[in-house]
Design an enzyme around this catalytic site. Structure first.
Site, PDB file in Angstrom:
ATOM      1  N   ASP A 163      -4.936   6.623 -21.108  1.00 20.17           N
ATOM      2  CA  ASP A 163      -5.379   7.943 -20.655  1.00 20.17           C
ATOM      3  C   ASP A 163      -6.751   7.848 -19.988  1.00 20.17           C
ATOM      4  O   ASP A 163      -7.390   6.796 -19.984  1.00 20.17           O
ATOM      5  CB  ASP A 163      -5.401   8.941 -21.822  1.00 20.17           C
ATOM      6  CG  ASP A 163      -6.009   8.347 -23.080  1.00 20.17           C
ATOM      7  OD1 ASP A 163      -7.116   7.791 -22.964  1.00 20.17           O
ATOM      8  OD2 ASP A 163      -5.380   8.421 -24.157  1.00 20.17           O
ATOM      9  N   ASN A 235       5.686   8.662   0.627  1.00 18.88           N
ATOM     10  CA  ASN A 235       7.045   8.442   1.144  1.00 18.88           C
ATOM     11  C   ASN A 235       8.072   9.341   0.470  1.00 18.88           C
ATOM     12  O   ASN A 235       9.024   9.774   1.107  1.00 18.88           O
ATOM     13  CB  ASN A 235       7.443   6.980   0.934  1.00 18.88           C
ATOM     14  CG  ASN A 235       8.847   6.711   1.414  1.00 18.88           C
ATOM     15  OD1 ASN A 235       9.098   6.761   2.622  1.00 18.88           O
ATOM     16  ND2 ASN A 235       9.769   6.483   0.489  1.00 18.88           N
ATOM     17  N   ASP A 463       1.333   4.313  -1.097  1.00 23.59           N
ATOM     18  CA  ASP A 463       2.535   3.597  -1.504  1.00 23.59           C
ATOM     19  C   ASP A 463       3.551   3.550  -0.359  1.00 23.59           C
ATOM     20  O   ASP A 463       3.715   4.522   0.388  1.00 23.59           O
ATOM     21  CB  ASP A 463       3.132   4.346  -2.709  1.00 23.59           C
ATOM     22  CG  ASP A 463       4.297   3.629  -3.342  1.00 23.59           C
ATOM     23  OD1 ASP A 463       4.091   2.480  -3.780  1.00 23.59           O
ATOM     24  OD2 ASP A 463       5.396   4.201  -3.393  1.00 23.59           O
ATOM     25  N   GLU A 506       0.279  -0.009   1.379  1.00 22.79           N
ATOM     26  CA  GLU A 506       1.232  -1.017   0.922  1.00 22.79           C
ATOM     27  C   GLU A 506       2.280  -1.184   2.003  1.00 22.79           C
ATOM     28  O   GLU A 506       3.308  -0.522   1.994  1.00 22.79           O
ATOM     29  CB  GLU A 506       1.879  -0.590  -0.395  1.00 22.79           C
ATOM     30  CG  GLU A 506       2.854  -1.635  -0.940  1.00 22.79           C
ATOM     31  CD  GLU A 506       3.956  -1.044  -1.822  1.00 22.79           C
ATOM     32  OE1 GLU A 506       4.515  -1.790  -2.619  1.00 22.79           O
ATOM     33  OE2 GLU A 506       4.267   0.156  -1.703  1.00 22.79           O
TER      34      GLU A 506
END
Ligand code: MG
Length: 762
Positions: A163, A235, A463, A506
């Site tokens: 956390d 994405n 991503d 990425e």
């Protein structure tokens, strides 16, 4: 005169005998000393040795010669009177030497002389390298990023899940590791442990804490000079996202446009109607997933007749009051239907299969040519894309291609596109030439603005950027540039304390494609780097520097002035570096030293600094192992990875507590080399160049320079499992770092196995 002679003779005789005894003639004095004169008084031999002569001038009748050492030989070591003596010295080793040659009288008479003789060493001394880096002044000069998985880094509240407060509690650990930024795994609400299926971009996952906890973490990190990069998934969203649920339940929903829907993708893709494909006909990744709006099911008694006689198969469904039948246990054709599950059909004629059944299904049914539950290829027969529900009494054509769907009794079908899985529907940004005007772009940009302005995040890791527009480079370049420009404008409007917002993509492809993404972003991960580093560590290091310099130069060519190559060993989607290196600790340490002395922006993946191993064979969780903070396992977030950990690895021995106490631990190697990178701007933010200053040593040697303004470092790594010697054409007087062993002799440097050294040369 003749008359005087007898008189004188008589006087002499009288004198000699006048005392009664004869008088002894007086003898000369006995010498008590001798003289020595030796030329020259000093001799100097080279390390190769040789013969020189000295001349002795003396009145000693019995002299001797003696030396204070035994490394010269004399042609004579005793004699009488003057002499010429040859002095011969043999070849000398690695140390300068001297002795004294003394002459004295063997009879004990006083008088000496001496000659001092010196011989240089034929070989220079070998000096062990002792690094002497400048003291770290507290200013971090590197931009080293730590990839951190929120769910498995550190647990603060005892629920076993990592956390925000857990991270905040461990900021000292990260500071000591020298990092200047954290890349956090996705922080948003999610349907999975890994969190790459985002269900709400606007807030944080309650399992990790509150928004206030997140803000406190960002502020505390900033206070230590550590930036925060959020993982942003552009994405796709999660299928649990309210946008997606609304889009599926209502074809007229405004959120329908946020995703990639088609009622008939088989026809729409080749017709160029799918903006997400940006013109591609076969993007090579992703699937269309069926949804049905309205009631697709049926409850009541039905008769099924499957016609298997021709190449094309059909099913005819009719409502009936005939008696229901039980499943045929020896059937060769089956239905898969609602609450009944697998139901065997009866062959009533050749290749005609029938059954009457009480049906209760909310989704429809399928036909199977096998009763297997594993859906082997070719056994599933469903509805062709674009077909509607079955009509009672009419033959319905079956399809067993990969795109077939459920055979429904009602409702309307549609399909959504997902690059990775049905639980991650791809987001739709419309035509790439105007993507910034799409509702999805605007919604995600608004969320990003909030994280930047309200929480102070410093950047994003993006991503799967290859798949925003299915592998279409030009489209993705433009999208990313729009996205970056938007976020950077927001960042700079808030003060932009780091100048420009950081963003790394990425783009997991070969270098030839990956480099093109620098047109859209200031940084992308160079996924080929780990292969280059592994090759070097296998002993084939000769081209490491040219390869790495080539990556950096290629990126700068795409984005002059602002490209910043991101290098990492592995990440959460790859087998662990230690596993790839065969758990060879010497290689793991040298991998750290090489990463942290190379150009670009280094990333350290959580656990890499502790030597974590693991492969994806049994699940991705095994490469996402929680940090073992102390020997007892306190705060270890095992539940964050569903307790899927390799207990043979996660022991007290690998804990931070144990490695803290071991000055030679991998953790302390990381700390040392990271501090070095932060101490010198040339290492932390300098330019990497190939060098000709280091020659010899074979293919296991990697050498380069790092420079910034007038400061320059020479970096040399021996990646062999044996000692290697190289010639170095610059001064080695100022070593600032050492891994393993190294010694200098003249202009030769000998490096032990898997040893590394850095010299400050300017
Ligand atoms: Mg927790």
């Amino acid at each position: 005169m003749k008359k005087l002679i007898p008189w004188v003779l008589g006087a002499v005789i009288l004198t000699l005998f006048s005392c009664g005894e004869p008088i002894e003639p007086q003898k000369p004095d006995t010498p008590t000393s001798v003289s020595f004169n030796v030329q020259p008084t000093s001799l100097s031999f080279t390390g190769e040795g040789g013969t020189q002569t000295i001349t002795v001038t003396t009145d000693s009748k019995n002299w001797k010669a003696a030396t204070t050492g035994d490394w010269v030989s004399l042609s004579s070591s005793s004699g009488s009177g003057n002499a010429t003596i040859s002095v011969t010295a043999a070849k000398n080793g690695s140390e300068r030497r001297m002795l004294t040659l003394s002459f004295s009288d063997a009879s004990g008479l006083k008088g000496t002389a001496s000659v001092s003789i010196v011989q240089e060493a034929s070989e220079l001394p070998s000096v062990e390298i002792v690094p002497s880096p400048a003291a770290f002044d507290g200013t971090k000069r590197s931009s080293t990023t730590y990839q951190l998985l929120i769910y498995s880094f550190a647990d603060s509240d005892g629920d076993g899940i990592g956390d925000f407060r857990g991270i905040q509690n461990r900021l000292d650990y990260l500071d000591a590791l020298g990092v200047t930024a954290l890349w956090l795994s996705p922080a948003h609400p999610t349907g999975s442990y890994h969190a790459y299926d985002v269900n709400d971009y606007n807030t944080v996952n309650p399992l990790y804490g509150t928004e206030a906890d997140f803000k406190a973490l960002v502020d505390a990190a900033h206070a230590k000079g550590i930036a925060i990069y959020m993982d942003y998934v552009l994405n796709h969203s999660g299928s649990g996202n309210a946008w997606f649920k609304a889009a599926c339940s209502d074809p007229e929903s405004p959120y329908r446009d946020y995703y990639v829907f088609s009622d008939n993708p088989t026809a729409d893709v080749p017709a160029g109607k799918i903006d997400n494909y940006a013109g591609a006909k076969n993007p090579g990744m992703g699937e269309w997933h069926e949804i049905t709006v309205g009631n697709a099911g049926y409850k009541g008694r039905l008769h099924f007749k499957v016609d298997w006689t021709g190449k094309t198969k059909f099913v005819t469904v009719t409502q009936t009051t005939e008696a229901a039948q039980k499943s045929n246990a020896s059937a060769t054709k089956w239905l898969w239907i609602g609450s009944s599950g697998n139901v065997g059909l009866y062959e009533t004629e050749t290749d005609i299969f029938e059954i009457t059944l009480d049906v209760d299904t909310d989704w429809g049914f399928l036909v199977r040519s096998s009763n297997s539950d594993s859906w082997p290829s070719g056994t599933k027969y469903g509805a062709p894309q674009g077909s509607g529900p079955v009509k009672f009494g009419e033959a319905f054509q079956l399809d067993n291609s990969g795109s077939c769907g459920d055979i429904t009794f009602g409702g309307s079908k549609s399909y959504y596109f997902a690059s990775f899985s049905g639980s991650m529907p791809d987001l739709n940004y419309g035509k790439y030439t105007e993507c910034e005007n799409s509702p999805a772009f605007k919604a995600l940009a608004a969320s990003a603005d909030r994280w930047i302005t309200e929480f102070g995040v410093d950047g994003f890791r993006l991503d799967a950027v290859l798949w925003i527009y299915q592998g279409q480079t030009t489209a993705n370049q433009r999208f990313l540039q729009q996205w970056y420009d938007h976020c950077n404008a927001t960042y700079q409007a808030t003060g932009g304390h780091q100048g420009s917002i950081f963003m790394v993509g990425e783009a997991w492809e070969g270098h030839g494609t990956e480099k093109l993404y620098y047109k859209g972003l200031p940084s992308c991960f160079e996924f080929e780097y780990w292969g280059a580093l592994q090759k070097a560590l296998s002993g084939s290091a000769g081209d490491y520097a040219s390869t790495v310099v080539g990556y950096i130069e290629d990126h700068l060519a795409q984005r002059p002035g602002s490209a910043r190559t991101s290098f990492h060993m592995t990440n959460h989607d790859q087998n662990r570096a230690a596993s790839d290196l065969g758990k060879d600790m010497a290689k793991e340490k040298q991998a750290a030293a090489m990463l942290l002395t190379s150009g670009g922006k280094p990333f350290i993946y959580q656990g890499e600094e502790l030597g974590y191993w693991g492969t994806k064979d049994n699940g991705d969780e095994y490469v996402r192992t929680p940090i073992m903070w102390d020997k007892a396992g306190k705060d270890c977030a095992k539940k964050g990875v569903n307790n899927k950990v390799d207990n043979s690895m996660l022991t007290a021995a690998i804990s931070v507590e144990s490695q803290d106490a071991d000055k030679n631990s991998l953790l302390n190697v990381y700390r040392t080399w990271s501090r070095l990178r932060n101490t010198y701007t040339s290492l932390g933010d300098g330019h990497m160049h190939q060098t000709t200053a280091v020659t010899g040593g074979g293919n296991s040697i990697a050498a380069w320079t790092m420079s910034f303004d007038w400061e320059q470092m020479l970096v040399i790594h021996n990646c062999a499992k044996s000692e290697k010697t190289v010639s170095v054409a610059v001064s080695m007087d100022n070593p600032v770092a050492l891994l393993g062993t190294a010694s200098v002799k003249g202009d030769s440097l000998t490096l032990g196995p898997n040893s590394s050294v850095v010299f400050k040369i300017q």
